[in-house]
Scaffold this motif. Structure first.
Motif, PDB file in Angstrom:
ATOM      1  N   ARG A 100       0.840  -1.212   0.000  1.00 29.33           N
ATOM      2  CA  ARG A 100       0.000   0.000   0.000  1.00 29.33           C
ATOM      3  C   ARG A 100       0.874   1.260   0.000  1.00 29.33           C
ATOM      4  NH1 ARG A 100      -3.274  -3.281   3.631  1.00 29.33           N
ATOM      5  NH2 ARG A 100      -5.199  -3.805   2.552  1.00 29.33           N
ATOM      6  N   GLY A 118      -6.071  -0.760   6.959  1.00 31.78           N
ATOM      7  CA  GLY A 118      -6.558  -1.416   5.753  1.00 31.78           C
ATOM      8  C   GLY A 118      -6.960  -2.854   6.027  1.00 31.78           C
ATOM      9  N   GLY A 120      -8.631  -6.353   3.568  1.00 36.40           N
ATOM     10  CA  GLY A 120      -9.055  -6.748   2.230  1.00 36.40           C
ATOM     11  C   GLY A 120      -8.949  -8.238   1.994  1.00 36.40           C
ATOM     12  N   SER A 299      -9.038  -8.180  -6.171  1.00 35.73           N
ATOM     13  CA  SER A 299      -8.947  -7.818  -4.750  1.00 35.73           C
ATOM     14  C   SER A 299     -10.026  -6.788  -4.411  1.00 35.73           C
ATOM     15  CB  SER A 299      -7.555  -7.261  -4.420  1.00 35.73           C
ATOM     16  OG  SER A 299      -7.331  -6.044  -5.114  1.00 35.73           O
ATOM     17  N   GLU A 301     -10.673  -4.049  -1.084  1.00 42.33           N
ATOM     18  CA  GLU A 301     -10.057  -3.536   0.134  1.00 42.33           C
ATOM     19  C   GLU A 301     -10.894  -2.417   0.730  1.00 42.33           C
ATOM     20  OE1 GLU A 301      -5.326  -3.841  -0.452  1.00 42.33           O
ATOM     21  OE2 GLU A 301      -6.325  -2.431  -1.808  1.00 42.33           O
TER      22      GLU A 301
END
Length: 433
Positions: A100, A118, A120, A299, A301
């Motif tokens: 990230r 975060g 995810g 993905s 998130e």
């Protein structure tokens, strides 16, 4: 309430009894010191470490097949991060914590400028792998077949050892009984003798020889019992006896048919074939490294500096071609290993044919010899019975008694060798006759 307590108490008392009954049934042959061949084989397999280890190898191979099948499914990952930072320049977090981007302090404001959160989920699916996944599964399946063949190989070897030990102990029991019978007859003959001085010396020698034969038979019985306990992997201070039919067996089969059966049933040959199959697949696996991977990845998130209100979604398709120095050397190496497996298989076939021929010749010899000795043994038994009825014991009777024992011992030895030869022939062809 009293009735309920009585029922519970009866159940608790009955449970250990039933468990002990099951245990006693399972090991009744050892408790009664009267072991049959079937029970000996079962108990020997249950206590043999090599056989039990081969069983575990099958379990390991089965799990590796399952793992190889999982490679065809999407691979999911869940991840959550909490980052505290103080940056003068933006940075990207390492791959282990999701790559990230973290802005520097000049781009943010507020109390939460040094925090980033975060969470995810990602999913990765191989769309094309050049056959690597498929070949990995096939190799795992070939290794499972090898483990199963090794299991059968160990099982056959253990069964052969138990059979030979069983027949040896059965022979030793009959031989000891015969020696005791001869010793008893010699004692009876000596009581009825009225020898001269020189005949008395000879009678003492013959009596001593018969007593030595009895002691030797007892010693041979103890050794056979010890060998049987070793084959069963039981406590060596135990006492064990066996029971079974101790009579000659006859096999009416020709050598070419036995060779065909051995090529079909011997697990060692199957294991060599599966090893060759695995090496062939390893060649394909090495060559598949020249082709790229096509991967689908997605993905989702939730992230933010103070909460998880922001969302990121992405779906990507990537093509990856690993470049390594050993791409071409691996192919040459695998082909050489395949050639080695081919040579080992050919050598195994020759070895099996030799083993079948040797055991077949051994079976043919003892099959003819045992029936010849059986005829002689029956004749001398009848002759001794007639002599005991019609003649008074003498020194010659002790000599005849010694010859009687030697012929009986020779017959019992032939029966043991005949039964052991059949067991060896069954092992050589890979199945019971």
């Amino acid at each position: 309430m009293k009735k309920l307590c009585f029922v519970i108490l009866a159940v608790l008392l009955a449970f250990p009894a039933s468990a002990q009954t099951e245990y006693s049934l399972r090991f009744s042959s050892l408790l009664n010191e009267d072991l049959t061949l079937e029970n000996a084989i079962r108990l020997g397999l249950e206590n043999n470490n090599r056989f039990l280890a081969a069983q575990q190898e099958i379990i390991v191979a089965e799990q590796k097949v399952k793992e190889a099948k999982f490679l065809f499914l999407p691979q999911f990952a869940l991840q959550g991060t909490a980052t505290w930072y103080d940056l003068d320049y933006p940075m990207v977090l390492p791959d282990s914590i999701a790559n990230r981007l973290i802005p520097n302090n000049d781009l943010i404001s507020g109390d939460a400028k040094h925090q980033f959160f975060g969470a995810g989920v990602t999913a990765t699916q191989y769309l094309y792998s050049g056959g690597r996944l498929k070949n990995t599964l096939k190799i795992a399946q070939a290794n499972l077949k090898q483990a199963q063949s090794k299991y059968e190989t160990v099982k056959n070897a253990v069964v052969l050892d138990i059979k030979r030990s069983f027949f040896t102990l059965l022979y030793a029991q009959h031989n000891a009984q015969l020696a005791a019978q001869v010793q008893q007859k010699a004692t009876q003959y000596n009581r009825a003798l009225n020898p001269s001085v020189w005949e008395k010396v000879k009678a003492q020698y013959l009596t001593s020889s018969i007593n030595s034969q009895k002691a030797s038979a007892d010693n041979e019985l103890q050794k056979a019992q010890l060998a049987m306990l070793v084959a069963l992997n039981k406590e060596l201070n135990s006492h064990i006896t066996v029971k079974g039919t101790f009579e000659p067996v006859q096999v009416e089969l020709d050598l070419p048919r036995l060779n065909l059966w051995s090529m079909e049933f011997r697990p060692e040959l199957k294991s060599a074939i599966y090893a060759l199959e695995a090496d062939t697949l390893a060649i394909d696996l090495a060559l598949s490294r020249q082709y790229p991977d096509i991967i689908l990845m997605g993905s989702y998130e939730w992230l933010g500096r103070n909460n998880l209100d922001d969302e990121n979604k992405q779906v990507s398709v990537a093509m990856r071609l690993p470049l390594s120095y050993n791409i071409f050397t691996q192919g040459t190496q695998r082909k050489a290993e395949q050639r080695q497996s081919t040579l080992r298989r050919t050598q195994m076939e020759d070895t099996i044919r030799v083993q079948v021929a040797e055991n077949y010749a051994n079976m043919v010899f003892w099959q003819a010899e045992v029936f010849s000795r059986q005829t002689d043994w029956n004749n001398i038994q009848k002759a001794l019975t007639r002599a005991e009825k019609n003649a008074h014991p003498s020194v010659a009777a002790l000599e005849a008694l010694q010859a009687y024992y030697q012929m009986g011992q020779a017959y019992y030895e032939a029966v043991k060798e005949n039964l052991s030869a059949k067991a060896g022939l069954e092992w050589a062809i890979g199945q019971d006759l």
